[in-house]
Write an enzyme that holds these catalytic residues in place. Structure first.
Site, mmCIF file in Angstrom:
data_model
loop_
_atom_site.group_PDB
_atom_site.id
_atom_site.type_symbol
_atom_site.label_atom_id
_atom_site.label_comp_id
_atom_site.label_asym_id
_atom_site.label_seq_id
_atom_site.Cartn_x
_atom_site.Cartn_y
_atom_site.Cartn_z
ATOM 1 N N ARG A 186 1.299 -0.498 0.285
ATOM 2 C CA ARG A 186 -0.297 -0.201 0.256
ATOM 3 C C ARG A 186 0.700 1.470 0.229
ATOM 4 O O ARG A 186 1.433 1.197 0.532
ATOM 5 C CB ARG A 186 -0.778 -0.237 0.801
ATOM 6 C CG ARG A 186 -1.913 -1.359 0.700
ATOM 7 C CD ARG A 186 -3.335 -0.826 2.536
ATOM 8 N NE ARG A 186 -2.255 -1.181 3.491
ATOM 9 C CZ ARG A 186 -2.113 -0.657 4.483
ATOM 10 N NH1 ARG A 186 -1.852 0.639 4.609
ATOM 11 N NH2 ARG A 186 -1.497 -1.628 5.571
ATOM 12 N N TYR B 146 -1.093 -3.648 -7.070
ATOM 13 C CA TYR B 146 -1.212 -4.388 -5.758
ATOM 14 C C TYR B 146 -2.642 -4.775 -5.350
ATOM 15 O O TYR B 146 -3.288 -3.251 -5.004
ATOM 16 C CB TYR B 146 -0.212 -3.226 -5.563
ATOM 17 C CG TYR B 146 -0.123 -4.425 -3.328
ATOM 18 C CD1 TYR B 146 0.816 -5.611 -3.225
ATOM 19 C CD2 TYR B 146 -0.270 -3.583 -2.495
ATOM 20 C CE1 TYR B 146 0.396 -6.001 -2.439
ATOM 21 C CE2 TYR B 146 -0.437 -4.156 -1.006
ATOM 22 C CZ TYR B 146 -0.383 -5.453 -1.032
ATOM 23 O OH TYR B 146 -0.170 -5.928 -0.025
ATOM 24 N N LYS C 223 -9.702 -2.183 1.758
ATOM 25 C CA LYS C 223 -9.899 -1.048 2.585
ATOM 26 C C LYS C 223 -9.669 0.087 1.932
ATOM 27 O O LYS C 223 -10.443 1.085 2.579
ATOM 28 C CB LYS C 223 -8.096 -1.031 2.133
ATOM 29 C CG LYS C 223 -6.801 -2.153 2.779
ATOM 30 C CD LYS C 223 -7.517 -2.474 4.677
ATOM 31 C CE LYS C 223 -6.797 -4.130 4.587
ATOM 32 N NZ LYS C 223 -5.312 -3.956 5.768
ATOM 33 N N HIS D 291 -10.385 -2.443 12.026
ATOM 34 C CA HIS D 291 -9.562 -2.648 11.129
ATOM 35 C C HIS D 291 -9.185 -4.418 12.229
ATOM 36 O O HIS D 291 -8.296 -4.673 13.151
ATOM 37 C CB HIS D 291 -8.286 -2.277 10.542
ATOM 38 C CG HIS D 291 -6.906 -2.896 10.460
ATOM 39 N ND1 HIS D 291 -5.714 -2.553 10.005
ATOM 40 C CD2 HIS D 291 -7.042 -3.813 9.493
ATOM 41 C CE1 HIS D 291 -5.152 -3.207 9.606
ATOM 42 N NE2 HIS D 291 -5.861 -3.615 8.789
ATOM 43 N N SER E 208 -1.318 -3.300 10.003
ATOM 44 C CA SER E 208 -1.500 -4.895 8.848
ATOM 45 C C SER E 208 0.529 -5.414 9.572
ATOM 46 O O SER E 208 1.105 -4.605 10.182
ATOM 47 C CB SER E 208 -0.851 -4.067 7.718
ATOM 48 O OG SER E 208 -2.136 -3.245 7.365
ATOM 49 N N CYS F 157 1.329 -7.556 11.658
ATOM 50 C CA CYS F 157 1.311 -7.270 13.476
ATOM 51 C C CYS F 157 0.761 -9.425 13.813
ATOM 52 O O CYS F 157 0.986 -9.145 15.154
ATOM 53 C CB CYS F 157 0.824 -6.384 13.839
ATOM 54 S SG CYS F 157 1.570 -5.316 13.438
ATOM 55 N N ASP G 149 -9.024 -9.527 8.937
ATOM 56 C CA ASP G 149 -8.938 -8.273 8.470
ATOM 57 C C ASP G 149 -9.436 -7.122 9.287
ATOM 58 O O ASP G 149 -9.506 -5.764 9.320
ATOM 59 C CB ASP G 149 -8.105 -7.859 7.698
ATOM 60 C CG ASP G 149 -7.479 -7.094 6.881
ATOM 61 O OD1 ASP G 149 -6.227 -6.723 7.802
ATOM 62 O OD2 ASP G 149 -7.739 -6.576 6.499
ATOM 63 N N SER H 25 4.569 -10.422 0.602
ATOM 64 C CA SER H 25 4.219 -10.887 0.012
ATOM 65 C C SER H 25 2.780 -11.639 0.093
ATOM 66 O O SER H 25 2.870 -12.117 1.669
ATOM 67 C CB SER H 25 4.814 -12.532 -1.139
ATOM 68 O OG SER H 25 6.035 -13.002 -0.173
ATOM 69 N N ARG H 26 2.648 -11.920 -0.276
ATOM 70 C CA ARG H 26 0.680 -12.341 -0.339
ATOM 71 C C ARG H 26 0.052 -13.536 -0.956
ATOM 72 O O ARG H 26 0.082 -14.133 -1.408
ATOM 73 C CB ARG H 26 -0.239 -11.437 -0.535
ATOM 74 C CG ARG H 26 0.193 -10.089 -0.064
ATOM 75 C CD ARG H 26 -0.760 -9.574 1.182
ATOM 76 N NE ARG H 26 0.111 -8.432 2.090
ATOM 77 C CZ ARG H 26 -0.511 -8.285 3.211
ATOM 78 N NH1 ARG H 26 -1.451 -8.927 4.044
ATOM 79 N NH2 ARG H 26 -0.208 -6.945 4.016
ATOM 80 N N ARG I 119 3.247 -4.193 18.108
ATOM 81 C CA ARG I 119 4.043 -4.282 18.621
ATOM 82 C C ARG I 119 4.912 -3.447 19.103
ATOM 83 O O ARG I 119 5.550 -2.056 18.673
ATOM 84 C CB ARG I 119 4.910 -4.520 17.165
ATOM 85 C CG ARG I 119 4.869 -5.500 16.284
ATOM 86 C CD ARG I 119 5.780 -5.224 14.802
ATOM 87 N NE ARG I 119 5.028 -6.472 13.997
ATOM 88 C CZ ARG I 119 6.042 -7.328 13.549
ATOM 89 N NH1 ARG I 119 6.666 -8.270 14.063
ATOM 90 N NH2 ARG I 119 5.739 -8.439 12.820
ATOM 91 N N GLY J 226 -0.153 -20.183 19.180
ATOM 92 C CA GLY J 226 -0.794 -21.176 19.994
ATOM 93 C C GLY J 226 -1.143 -20.301 21.617
ATOM 94 O O GLY J 226 -2.396 -20.633 21.634
HETATM 95 O O1 SAT Z 1 -2.594 -4.844 1.071
HETATM 96 S S1 SAT Z 1 -3.566 -4.791 2.032
HETATM 97 O O2 SAT Z 1 -3.976 -3.103 2.221
HETATM 98 O O3 SAT Z 1 -4.789 -5.252 1.551
HETATM 99 C C1 SAT Z 1 -3.008 -5.592 3.827
HETATM 100 C C2 SAT Z 1 -2.857 -4.927 4.677
HETATM 101 O O4 SAT Z 1 -2.025 -3.769 4.334
HETATM 102 O O5 SAT Z 1 -3.895 -4.794 5.721
HETATM 103 MN MN MN Z 2 -5.103 -5.048 7.442
#
Ligand code: SAT
Ligand code: MN
Length: 647
Positions: free
Chosen positions: A71, A199, A208, A228, A250, A252, A279, A377-378, A409, A503
């Site tokens: 983003r 992206y 978002k 969020h 994001s 975390c 999310d 990467s996703r 964090r 866990g």
């Molecule tokens: O890239 S996204 O905004 O969809 C995922 C994220 O940053 O939480």
């Molecule tokens: Mn997110």
């Protein structure tokens, strides 16, 4: 052929086509045949790489341009007629200027290309929570991702009906030019425009852009909340179920917490975690005076690196079919995917996320740029794949929340868990959240920044008004969820994490829920809120070692539950500076009062002096008391060590 008679939809599609001038227009009806044909087309053009059908059926790999991997917060704008309505921490542009700018960029950009019209629903079609959108795009990748992440097709147009409203989303890849990349939101026009990116977070406009930025604005006006947050359900051995929602910035660990597998002895007793969402949560006041939440999405857009069968078995399983991977590495020996942290063994023959051959010699674990997979990467995986997906996932009413959890964090200061004194104090805790930045957005990682409710990049209006909306929502509910803060990331002097996370976070969840019932378990009242008595968190069968030869004991737990008043006094100053210098105005008095209480509680009296009972509480006093506090503390760069884990 157009799939609707809704004039507003038709007008939007026509005006988009007039602007971008595509060669043809394809309406996405959501049928399996159409989706299959689009996948084949994308494979043919090279936009997608087909993975091993036996090992990863119906899975594909996509690579973005190297300039387009996250983003872009500084190119993401809230375009309200009045600048002050976007607030001081959003990037703002005048709506007319924004339109002119993006029209100029998008004009004719789809010449020779196809424009796809995606009707999609955020939420179960027909549910009281559901909101509909139409995204036009020239990217098949976007169509296929939207088809996983949202509910797509003709049924959505039917639900919008002849006269219904929807959120307009215009996306054009253009030249994927980072200097002309803009993600524009027009909250007062229910409209989003995204140009020059391909992206995820910039172009999957239901996520978002709509489900947080536009929806948070709608929620403020309509009396609900778009947050969020993950949503998870805890099933007890006797079958009782309780739900919590949790906000973390994001990357975390929201996906990991949402799909947590409890430690063995919990499983043996019959505890279970079910994932409702990882999310985003849309939250409304139920008839019973509780807050009810749904996940408006239909899939997971999760961070791949670090995901493995131990860290998140359920997420990994979710990616085994029908998944699109973005910017991970390709194992060319068997046409599967790989990323750092997936396995200890590195693949022998591999192509990195930029499309170049890669092998272990290239890899330097201290240098992110040598990774085979991009740190952001996703995987885009259907929620229905998840082994622990909640049976309530498709519930039209959502699930009732017992607790709301904030977290980030934090290497120091913030204890493992604490509870707010009441709703407004919980809002204060959320407003004061800060966290180290991650690879989910462009820019430096590991830098501490304020991220209220994990919504800094996502609130579609003035952050002060957003805080006020939280306060107002609390006043509306008879039985509001209890509010907590957690920190899985506290580090010892050597930079080692002090809590195992993953866990074992179940142990903290259990305590949280024990604080939510009719007869809550006792807790210690401290300067910052209620902290567990160490004995009340189950640490049995916990074999985590902070350092070699040092098992996790009650004392280890006590150490991460400590509240150091001196550190918190500095934290209070930091919060005050943030309020004064960043949010600036529109901060509700309730939050100034909480800040004053925190300052008073953390006041350490000089020897032989009497402690002050309460600090000067009112807003003006707070402002003058701290004229230039921001200068005191530059953003702390924390130890890079281990900070990418998402526990
Ligand atoms: O890239 S996204 O905004 O969809 C995922 C994220 O940053 O939480
Ligand atoms: Mn997110």
């Amino acid at each position: 052929m157009a799939l609707t008679k809704n004039k507003k939809v038709l007008d939007f599609v026509e005006s988009s086509a007039n602007l971008a001038q595509p060669n043809n227009i394809v309406w996405i009806d959501g049928s399996a045949a159409q989706i299959k044909a689009l996948k084949e087309e994308a494979v043919k053009s090279g936009e997608l790489i087909k993975l091993n059908e036996n090992l990863l059926p119906d899975c594909y790999l996509h690579r973005t341009k190297v300039n387009d991997v996250a983003r872009v917060e500084d190119r993401t704008f809230i375009c309200t007629p009045k600048k002050e309505d976007a607030g001081p921490i959003n990037y703002w542009m005048d709506p007319r200027e924004a339109r002119e700018l993006t029209n100029e960029i998008a004009r004719g950009s789809m010449k020779g290309r196809t424009m796809y019209v995606i009707p999609y629903s955020m939420g179960v079609v027909g549910s009281p929570f559901a909101k509909y959108g139409i995204e036009v795009t020239d990217s098949i990748y976007v169509v296929l991702n939207m088809n996983i992440m949202t509910r797509v097709g003709k049924k959505v147009l039917d639900a919008i009906g002849k006269n219904g409203d929807f959120i307009k989303g215009f996306h054009a890849k253009c030249d994927v030019d980072a200097d002309k990349r803009y993600i524009m939101h027009f909250p007062e026009e229910n409209s989003i425009v995204s140009v020059n990116s391909a992206y995820g977070g910039n172009v999957l406009l239901g996520k978002k852009c709509f489900a947080l930025r536009i929806a948070s604005y709608l929620g403020k006006n309509e009396g609900w909340m778009a947050e969020h947050m993950l949503i998870l359900g805890v099933t007890y051995p006797d079958g009782e179920k309780k739900y919590v929602a949790a906000a973390f910035p994001s990357a975390c660990g929201k996906t990991n917490l949402a799909m947590l597998i409890p430690p063995k002895h919990y499983l043996e007793k019959g505890f279970k975690i079910e994932c409702v969402g990882d999310d985003i949560a849309w939250i409304r006041v139920g008839k019973d005076g509780r807050l009810w939440a749904v996940n408006p999405e239909n899939g997971f857009f999760g961070v791949a690196p670090g995901t493995n069968e131990h860290s998140n078995y359920n997420a990994l399983e979710s990616t085994k079919r029908g998944t699109i991977f973005t910017n991970v590495a390709l194992n060319t020996d068997n046409m599967t995917v790989w990323w750092e942290g997936l396995s200890k063994e590195l693949p022998e023959h591999c192509i990195d996320w930029t499309g170049k051959p890669w092998n272990s010699e290239k890899f330097d674990k201290h240098d992110k740029s040598t990774c085979a997979a991009h740190p952001n990467s996703r995987f885009t995986a259907p929620a229905e794949n998840c082994p622990c997906v909640s049976p309530d996932f498709n519930s039209k009413e959502g699930v009732p929340l017992s607790a709301i959890i904030f977290g980030g964090r934090r290497a120091s200061t913030t204890p493992l868990v604490y509870q707010s004194r009441d709703w407004n104090h919980g809002v204060f805790i959320g407003s004061a959240m800060s966290s180290e930045t991650t690879a989910a957005a462009t820019g430096a990682t590991g830098v501490l920044r304020h991220d209220p409710m994990a919504m800094k990049p996502f609130a579609g209006y003035h952050m002060g008004d957003y805080f006020k909306h939280w306060i107002d929502m609390g006043a509306k509910v008879k039985n509001p969820p209890k509010i907590f803060n957690v920190n899985w990331f506290r580090q010892d002097a050597d930079g080692n994490f002090m809590w195992p996370g993953f866990g074992d976070n179940m142990r903290v969840l259990e305590w949280i829920l024990k604080r939510c019932g009719d007869s809550p378990i006792d807790a210690e009242e401290t300067a910052i809120g209620y902290v567990p008595k160490a004995e009340d968190i189950d640490i049995s069968e916990l074999d985590y070692n902070i350092a070699e030869g040092k098992p996790f004991t009650l004392d280890s737990l006590k150490e991460i539950l400590t509240v150091d008043k001196e550190k918190w006094s500095k934290e209070a100053e930091e919060i005050e500076a943030y309020y004064n210098n960043s949010i600036k105005d529109r901060i509700p008095q309730e939050l100034w009062d909480c800040l004053a209480t925190l300052k008073a509680n953390c006041y350490v009296a000089p020897v032989a002096e009497k402690p002050a009972k309460k600090a000067a509480a009112k807003k003006p006093a707070a402002k003058t008391a701290d004229k230039k506090p921001a200068a005191k503390k530059a953003p702390a760069k924390t130890a890079a060590k281990k900070t990418t884990a998402k526990k």
